[in-house]
Motif scaffolding. Structure first.
Motif, short mmCIF file in Angstrom:
data_model
loop_
_atom_site.label_atom_id
_atom_site.label_comp_id
_atom_site.label_asym_id
_atom_site.label_seq_id
_atom_site.Cartn_x
_atom_site.Cartn_y
_atom_site.Cartn_z
N ASP A 41 75.66 -29.50 109.48
CA ASP A 41 76.55 -28.67 110.30
C ASP A 41 77.47 -27.82 109.44
OD1 ASP A 41 75.98 -29.01 113.00
OD2 ASP A 41 77.10 -30.87 113.16
N MET A 42 77.96 -28.39 108.35
CA MET A 42 78.87 -27.64 107.48
C MET A 42 78.15 -26.50 106.78
SD MET A 42 81.48 -30.58 106.03
CE MET A 42 82.84 -29.41 105.78
N TYR A 43 76.90 -26.73 106.39
CA TYR A 43 76.10 -25.62 105.84
C TYR A 43 75.80 -24.59 106.93
CZ TYR A 43 75.05 -27.76 101.28
OH TYR A 43 75.14 -28.27 100.00
N PHE A 44 75.52 -25.06 108.13
CA PHE A 44 75.16 -24.20 109.25
C PHE A 44 76.33 -23.28 109.64
CE2 PHE A 44 74.55 -23.33 113.81
CZ PHE A 44 73.21 -22.95 113.85
N ASN A 45 77.54 -23.84 109.63
CA ASN A 45 78.72 -23.09 110.06
C ASN A 45 79.51 -22.48 108.92
OD1 ASN A 45 78.46 -23.70 112.92
ND2 ASN A 45 79.06 -25.79 112.41
N GLY A 46 79.09 -22.75 107.68
CA GLY A 46 79.81 -22.22 106.54
C GLY A 46 81.19 -22.81 106.38
N GLU A 47 81.30 -24.12 106.56
CA GLU A 47 82.58 -24.82 106.43
C GLU A 47 82.64 -25.50 105.07
OE1 GLU A 47 83.09 -26.05 111.13
OE2 GLU A 47 81.66 -27.15 109.85
N SER A 48 83.59 -25.10 104.27
CA SER A 48 83.81 -25.58 102.90
C SER A 48 82.81 -24.99 101.91
CB SER A 48 83.75 -27.11 102.82
OG SER A 48 83.89 -27.56 101.50
N VAL A 49 81.66 -24.55 102.39
CA VAL A 49 80.64 -23.95 101.53
C VAL A 49 80.13 -22.67 102.17
CG1 VAL A 49 79.85 -26.10 100.47
CG2 VAL A 49 78.87 -25.38 102.65
#
Length: 428
Positions: free
Chosen positions: A243-251
């Motif tokens: 999800d974080m890669y998908f939404n661009g969160e922190s990365v």
């Protein structure tokens, strides 16, 4: 990092308590400074607990405190445990459950491996004793507390540095029915377990940092913890990392890595990951559009009980999307499944299907029921549709009063059409 924070916090709490106890001129005023030392003796902590217990018992007018079998009680630890057992009924009426548990836990320790964490618990006891002991205490039943289980868990976490026990303590403070939710306590134990490589603790702790529960919101820290747990095979951590890669969160947004981790999670049965893979295949996010694959993932997620997938599958069948034959009855089935999990849009669509007779059978009462369910959850379009049903009187007697009520609610929600229709009815 967290250990340093906790040590600093303990020092500040100790200094605050010293000021309070100095004013009150108690035994603690001369002894609290011992908690500031890098190496805290277990005996010191148990002496403090002994003073707390004696103070509470004196307050209950138990002035003639006697230790059972004095020849066998040669340590402070034995004395505290004996008092806890001897005056159990009185103490259970005087001590809140979370504090009562901490006293048993700390008193039962034989050695210290994590001084900072134990001092934190002792400070909870002392702060309650000095500041809040006059507050009403909620009584609890004996069966609510398994002393042996909790004490063994605490001792394993502190003395044996057992990561599983530390994780279980974190869970205890986050979910135990008899203990108020204490995120700072959960974090303390999850941090220790995560540091020792517990994937479950890393995942749980990441959720706290991601949501900012008990700590400042920190996506970078959450990402690191999700990644650490995912690399150990933790399915839900893999999904959240994706999800974080998908939404661009922190990365940086990275659909290739997002798909990689969604695949890992979906393979292990995470329904949310299946659903998101459906979105990626339907919209061609990082991969070629593949409607059949999208449908397959939506269906798997829906069959696994993921409510958004149930609702999406209902829409696919209702509209005949993703290469599927239009089938209103199948759509109805999946909307009903989603409605069972209180999906507001499913409420609306069920109201629409029944009120319009899309299955071949029109049922206005069912339509009204589902539109009302959606309206009660704040859906403005459902309020508009209810206004239409009562205004037109199709399948039921026309009811201008009800129509005006629902048009009024829809107008308040910002629907211009409802405002116009309400004005027309007012002019009749």
């Amino acid at each position: 990092m967290y250990g340093q924070f906790l040590a600093k916090q303990n020092k500040e709490r100790t200094e605050s308590l010293q000021q309070l106890t100095h004013i009150q001129n108690t035994w603690f005023a001369q002894n609290l400074s011992l908690l500031n030392l890098d190496e805290v003796q277990l005996t010191t902590l148990q002496k403090m607990l002994y003073q707390v217990i004696q103070g509470l018992l004196r307050k209950k007018q138990q002035r003639h405190l006697q230790i059972v079998h004095p020849e066998q009680t040669q340590t402070v630890q034995d004395n505290v445990l004996t008092l806890l057992a001897e005056y159990d009924d009185l103490l259970r009426e005087a001590i809140p459950l979370p504090i009562y548990i901490l006293i048993w836990q700390i008193t039962s320790l034989e050695k210290l491996a994590y001084t900072t964490e134990v001092v934190d618990d002792v400070l909870d006891i002392l702060e309650w004793y000095v500041m809040k002991q006059d507050e009403a205490v909620e009584l609890f039943e004996e069966e609510d507390l398994d002393h042996e289980e909790i004490i063994d868990l605490y001792k394993a976490a502190i003395e044996e540095q057992d990561a599983d026990a530390q994780f279980e303590l974190g869970e205890y403070y986050s979910t135990n029915d008899d203990t108020p939710f204490q995120p700072e306590k959960s974090i303390k134990w999850f941090e220790l377990a995560a540091k020792q490589g517990s994937a479950n603790a890393q995942y749980a702790l990441a959720n706290y940092y991601f949501e900012g529960i008990g700590v400042d919101e920190n996506y970078d820290r959450a990402f690191q913890l999700y990644e650490a747990a995912a690399n150990q095979g933790h399915a839900d951590a893999a999904n959240n990392l994706a999800d974080m890669y998908f939404n661009g969160e922190s990365v940086q947004e990275n659909m290739v890595l997002a798909k990689k981790w969604f695949d890992v999670a979906a393979t292990q049965g995470v329904a949310e990951a299946m659903f998101t893979l459906g979105i990626m295949h339907e919209q061609g996010l990082g991969i070629a559009i593949d409607e059949q694959q999208a449908f397959n993932f939506y269906k798997k997620a829906a069959e696994a009980g993921y409510v958004e997938a149930e609702y999406r599958l209902g829409g696919i069948y209702l509209e005949g999307h993703l290469g599927q034959t239009r089938d209103v009855n199948r759509g109805l089935y999946w909307f009903e499944r989603a409605a069972e999990q209180y999906h507001v849009d499913a409420f609306y669509d069920l109201g629409f299907i029944w009120s319009k007779g899309l299955t071949g059978i029109r049922n206005i009462e069912k339509g009204i029921h589902w539109f009302k369910q959606a309206a009660l959850q704040g859906d403005p379009e459902a309020k508009l549709q209810l206004g239409h049903i009562y205004n037109k009187g199709e399948g039921i007697p026309r009811n201008i009063k009800e129509a005006k009520k629902w048009y009024g609610l829809a107008a308040e929600a910002g629907i211009e059409e409802a405002s116009q229709l309400l004005e027309e009815l007012d002019n009749l």
